[in-house]
Design a protein around this motif. Structure first.
Motif, short mmCIF file in Angstrom:
data_model
loop_
_atom_site.label_atom_id
_atom_site.label_comp_id
_atom_site.label_asym_id
_atom_site.label_seq_id
_atom_site.Cartn_x
_atom_site.Cartn_y
_atom_site.Cartn_z
N HIS A 58 0.86 -1.18 0.00
CA HIS A 58 0.00 0.00 0.00
C HIS A 58 0.90 1.23 0.00
O HIS A 58 2.12 1.13 0.12
CB HIS A 58 -0.96 0.02 1.20
N TRP A 108 -4.15 8.91 -6.12
CA TRP A 108 -4.70 9.36 -4.83
C TRP A 108 -4.99 10.86 -4.83
O TRP A 108 -4.84 11.53 -3.81
CB TRP A 108 -3.76 9.00 -3.69
N SER A 141 -3.51 4.43 0.29
CA SER A 141 -3.97 3.90 -0.99
C SER A 141 -3.65 2.41 -1.01
O SER A 141 -2.48 2.02 -0.99
CB SER A 141 -3.29 4.63 -2.15
N VAL A 142 -4.71 1.60 -1.04
CA VAL A 142 -4.59 0.15 -0.82
C VAL A 142 -5.01 -0.59 -2.09
O VAL A 142 -6.19 -0.57 -2.45
CB VAL A 142 -5.46 -0.28 0.37
N VAL A 169 -13.62 5.28 3.89
CA VAL A 169 -13.24 5.08 2.48
C VAL A 169 -13.46 6.39 1.73
O VAL A 169 -14.56 6.96 1.76
CB VAL A 169 -14.05 3.94 1.84
N VAL A 197 -8.36 1.02 -3.22
CA VAL A 197 -9.18 1.68 -2.21
C VAL A 197 -8.36 2.81 -1.60
O VAL A 197 -7.28 2.56 -1.05
CB VAL A 197 -9.62 0.70 -1.10
N ASN A 198 -8.84 4.03 -1.72
CA ASN A 198 -8.23 5.16 -1.03
C ASN A 198 -9.02 5.43 0.24
O ASN A 198 -10.26 5.42 0.23
CB ASN A 198 -8.21 6.41 -1.91
N CYS A 199 -8.30 5.68 1.34
CA CYS A 199 -8.99 5.74 2.63
C CYS A 199 -8.23 6.62 3.60
O CYS A 199 -7.08 7.00 3.37
CB CYS A 199 -9.14 4.33 3.20
N SER A 204 -9.40 0.35 7.96
CA SER A 204 -10.65 0.46 7.20
C SER A 204 -10.40 0.17 5.72
O SER A 204 -11.23 -0.45 5.05
CB SER A 204 -11.23 1.87 7.36
N GLY A 205 -9.25 0.59 5.22
CA GLY A 205 -8.89 0.29 3.84
C GLY A 205 -8.70 -1.20 3.62
O GLY A 205 -9.12 -1.74 2.59
N ARG A 209 -10.82 -3.56 1.13
CA ARG A 209 -10.17 -4.43 0.14
C ARG A 209 -10.67 -5.86 0.25
O ARG A 209 -10.86 -6.55 -0.77
CB ARG A 209 -8.65 -4.38 0.30
#
Length: 225
Positions: A58, A108, A141-142, A169, A197-199, A204-205, A209
């Protein structure tokens, strides 16, 4: 690619099409800069955590500045691009620049804060930089990868909307064309990137995912341990 540790290993592994370069060590950082007339007006650093096969676990989009790196890149831009106005993305490993491109990291953008894209438009339209950045915070950013091979269908809009609505998210990107073959996508050798996934919270990311991975039951998803 491989690490060559001594002359004997170099000679043993040498082939006709071989090239070599210095091995850089240290943090892998992607830095976006807004530049006006060769002067950096804004900069933000994101650190990538390497995984395997040229993939990243990430990225951490840091709120805090790296004063030493900022000073180095600001000086480099002033020397190399004294008349340039626009965005530039510079990637470094340790204290070495590995690439510089006249663009910004589009992965991102939303994590740079509200109004950032408007500031980029203003930079190119009017040649000035104005962005209120006092509220910046750490972002993450995942990515989700799968084994190379079959290109799956996109998750349904309902699934995507549910993931986007999960806590912390910021955005969800599906990063492939479902109508194109895998060979027509530019992907790292280690895996096929399904989405990002941006978080605002890393755990939480990770949870988002995991939900995204469930939307691809027909492919071998790859998640770092």
């Amino acid at each position: 690619s491989r690490v060559i540790r001594d002359v004997a290993e170099f000679k043993t592994g040498m082939t006709g099409d071989m090239m070599w370069m210095d091995l850089f060590v240290g943090p892998h950082v992607s830095s976006d800069c807004a530049v006006v007339g060769g002067a950096v007006q804004w900069i933000r650093h994101a650190r990538g955590l390497p995984w395997t096969g040229a993939m990243f676990r990430h990225w951490i989009i840091n709120a805090a500045d790296d004063a030493e790196l900022t000073q180095f890149l600001t000086g480099w831009v002033a020397q190399q691009l004294p008349r340039y106005t626009g965005m530039i993305n510079i990637e470094t490993i340790g204290d070495h620049i590995i690439e510089a491109q006249i663009r910004f990291a589009d992965q991102w953008c939303d994590l740079n804060g509200a109004g950032w894209l408007d500031a980029v438009v203003g930079l190119y339209q009017h040649g000035v930089w104005f962005f209120e950045d006092s509220g910046r915070r750490d972002g993450f950013s995942v990515p989700l990868f799968a084994a190379h091979g079959m290109v799956p269908r996109h998750p349904s809009r309902e699934i995507q909307n549910r993931i986007r609505a999960m806590p912390d998210v910021a955005s969800l990107q599906i990063t492939f064309h479902e109508t194109k073959g895998s060979e027509d996508h530019f992907m790292p050798p280690g895996g096929f990137r399904l989405g990002i996934v941006n978080c605002w919270n890393l755990q939480s990311g990770f949870a988002a995912r995991e939900e995204l991975a469930k939307a691809f039951p027909d492919v071998e998803v790859m998640i770092p341990e």
